[in-house]
Design a protein around this motif. Structure first.
Motif, PDB file in Angstrom:
ATOM      1  N   GLY A 219       0.612  41.699-103.918  1.00  0.00           N
ATOM      2  CA  GLY A 219      -0.049  41.995-102.655  1.00  0.00           C
ATOM      3  C   GLY A 219      -0.251  43.492-102.521  1.00  0.00           C
ATOM      4  O   GLY A 219       0.687  44.256-102.736  1.00  0.00           O
ATOM      5  N   ILE A 220      -1.490  43.903-102.203  1.00  0.00           N
ATOM      6  CA  ILE A 220      -1.800  45.327-102.111  1.00  0.00           C
ATOM      7  C   ILE A 220      -2.670  45.571-100.873  1.00  0.00           C
ATOM      8  O   ILE A 220      -3.684  44.900-100.692  1.00  0.00           O
ATOM      9  CB  ILE A 220      -2.557  45.829-103.367  1.00  0.00           C
ATOM     10  CG1 ILE A 220      -1.747  45.572-104.637  1.00  0.00           C
ATOM     11  CG2 ILE A 220      -2.911  47.303-103.235  1.00  0.00           C
ATOM     12  CD1 ILE A 220      -2.482  45.923-105.922  1.00  0.00           C
ATOM     13  N   PRO A 221      -2.291  46.550-100.047  1.00  0.00           N
ATOM     14  CA  PRO A 221      -3.152  46.896 -98.907  1.00  0.00           C
ATOM     15  C   PRO A 221      -4.491  47.472 -99.398  1.00  0.00           C
ATOM     16  O   PRO A 221      -4.554  48.079-100.467  1.00  0.00           O
ATOM     17  CB  PRO A 221      -2.375  47.971 -98.152  1.00  0.00           C
ATOM     18  CG  PRO A 221      -1.010  47.971 -98.714  1.00  0.00           C
ATOM     19  CD  PRO A 221      -1.098  47.378-100.090  1.00  0.00           C
ATOM     20  N   LEU A 222      -5.519  47.277 -98.604  1.00  0.00           N
ATOM     21  CA  LEU A 222      -6.837  47.836 -98.886  1.00  0.00           C
ATOM     22  C   LEU A 222      -7.104  48.912 -97.849  1.00  0.00           C
ATOM     23  O   LEU A 222      -7.044  48.641 -96.650  1.00  0.00           O
ATOM     24  CB  LEU A 222      -7.902  46.737 -98.806  1.00  0.00           C
ATOM     25  CG  LEU A 222      -7.709  45.555 -99.759  1.00  0.00           C
ATOM     26  CD1 LEU A 222      -8.658  44.422 -99.404  1.00  0.00           C
ATOM     27  CD2 LEU A 222      -7.887  45.997-101.199  1.00  0.00           C
ATOM     28  N   ALA A 223      -7.377  50.125 -98.298  1.00  0.00           N
ATOM     29  CA  ALA A 223      -7.572  51.237 -97.376  1.00  0.00           C
ATOM     30  C   ALA A 223      -8.919  51.905 -97.599  1.00  0.00           C
ATOM     31  O   ALA A 223      -9.420  51.983 -98.730  1.00  0.00           O
ATOM     32  CB  ALA A 223      -6.455  52.260 -97.536  1.00  0.00           C
ATOM     33  N   LYS A 224      -9.485  52.376 -96.497  1.00  0.00           N
ATOM     34  CA  LYS A 224     -10.722  53.149 -96.533  1.00  0.00           C
ATOM     35  C   LYS A 224     -10.532  54.344 -95.615  1.00  0.00           C
ATOM     36  O   LYS A 224     -10.137  54.172 -94.456  1.00  0.00           O
ATOM     37  CB  LYS A 224     -11.902  52.307 -96.073  1.00  0.00           C
ATOM     38  CG  LYS A 224     -13.223  53.002 -96.207  1.00  0.00           C
ATOM     39  CD  LYS A 224     -14.381  52.085 -95.910  1.00  0.00           C
ATOM     40  CE  LYS A 224     -15.675  52.840 -96.130  1.00  0.00           C
ATOM     41  NZ  LYS A 224     -16.830  52.002 -95.887  1.00  0.00           N
ATOM     42  N   ASP A 225     -10.772  55.530 -96.146  1.00  0.00           N
ATOM     43  CA  ASP A 225     -10.587  56.766 -95.386  1.00  0.00           C
ATOM     44  C   ASP A 225      -9.190  56.849 -94.776  1.00  0.00           C
ATOM     45  O   ASP A 225      -9.018  57.271 -93.637  1.00  0.00           O
ATOM     46  CB  ASP A 225     -11.657  56.901 -94.298  1.00  0.00           C
ATOM     47  CG  ASP A 225     -13.069  56.925 -94.860  1.00  0.00           C
ATOM     48  OD1 ASP A 225     -13.249  57.484 -95.965  1.00  0.00           O
ATOM     49  OD2 ASP A 225     -13.974  56.384 -94.204  1.00  0.00           O
ATOM     50  N   GLY A 226      -8.190  56.398 -95.544  1.00  0.00           N
ATOM     51  CA  GLY A 226      -6.806  56.469 -95.106  1.00  0.00           C
ATOM     52  C   GLY A 226      -6.385  55.412 -94.108  1.00  0.00           C
ATOM     53  O   GLY A 226      -5.243  55.412 -93.649  1.00  0.00           O
TER      54      GLY A 226
END
Length: 132
Positions: A98-105
């Motif tokens: 499981g991995i978080p998905l981040a955009k612009d922090g």
């Protein structure tokens, strides 16, 4: 901001491609930042138990804002988070995939993958993240 359905399916397709490449049928789930299912795929011949596991890995990564593999040591007996897997109606998963998905922090969602070894699950999840 949450992940769009279009982007969620792109992530699933990129992860599926990696699963095919390593010849392991997987279940892949993408959730929004609140942990609600956004996109899902169960590849042919993926094991049934992986349906809940993949969705819960994605939920865990979104809810905890952390890779599930990073929770493993903390959740062991004597660890700061020992017992965390019993919270949230048992939905917290403390092993890789499981991995978080981040955009612009900012966390916009998460991916969860199940069906192979933990190492294979992590490899496929990382491939999905590359579609961001």
């Amino acid at each position: 901001m949450d992940i769009t359905a279009e982007k969620a399916f792109e992530i699933i397709e990129k992860a599926s491609k990696k699963a095919k490449e390593i010849n392991v049928p997987m279940v892949i789930a993408v959730v929004d930042s609140a942990g609600h299912l956004k996109a899902f795929k169960r590849m042919d011949d993926a094991i049934l138990a992986s349906i809940d596991i993949a969705a819960n890995k994605a939920f865990t990564a979104a809810a905890c804002k952390a890779k599930t593999e990073d929770l493993s040591e903390l959740a062991n007996p004597g660890g700061e988070l020992f017992g965390i897997n019993t919270t949230n109606n048992g939905r917290i998963v403390t092993f890789g995939g499981g991995i978080p998905l981040a955009k612009d922090g900012e966390i916009i969602g998460a991916i969860g993958v199940s069906g192979g070894s933990v190492e294979e699950d992590v490899t496929v999840a990382k491939a999905g993240v590359e579609a961001l």
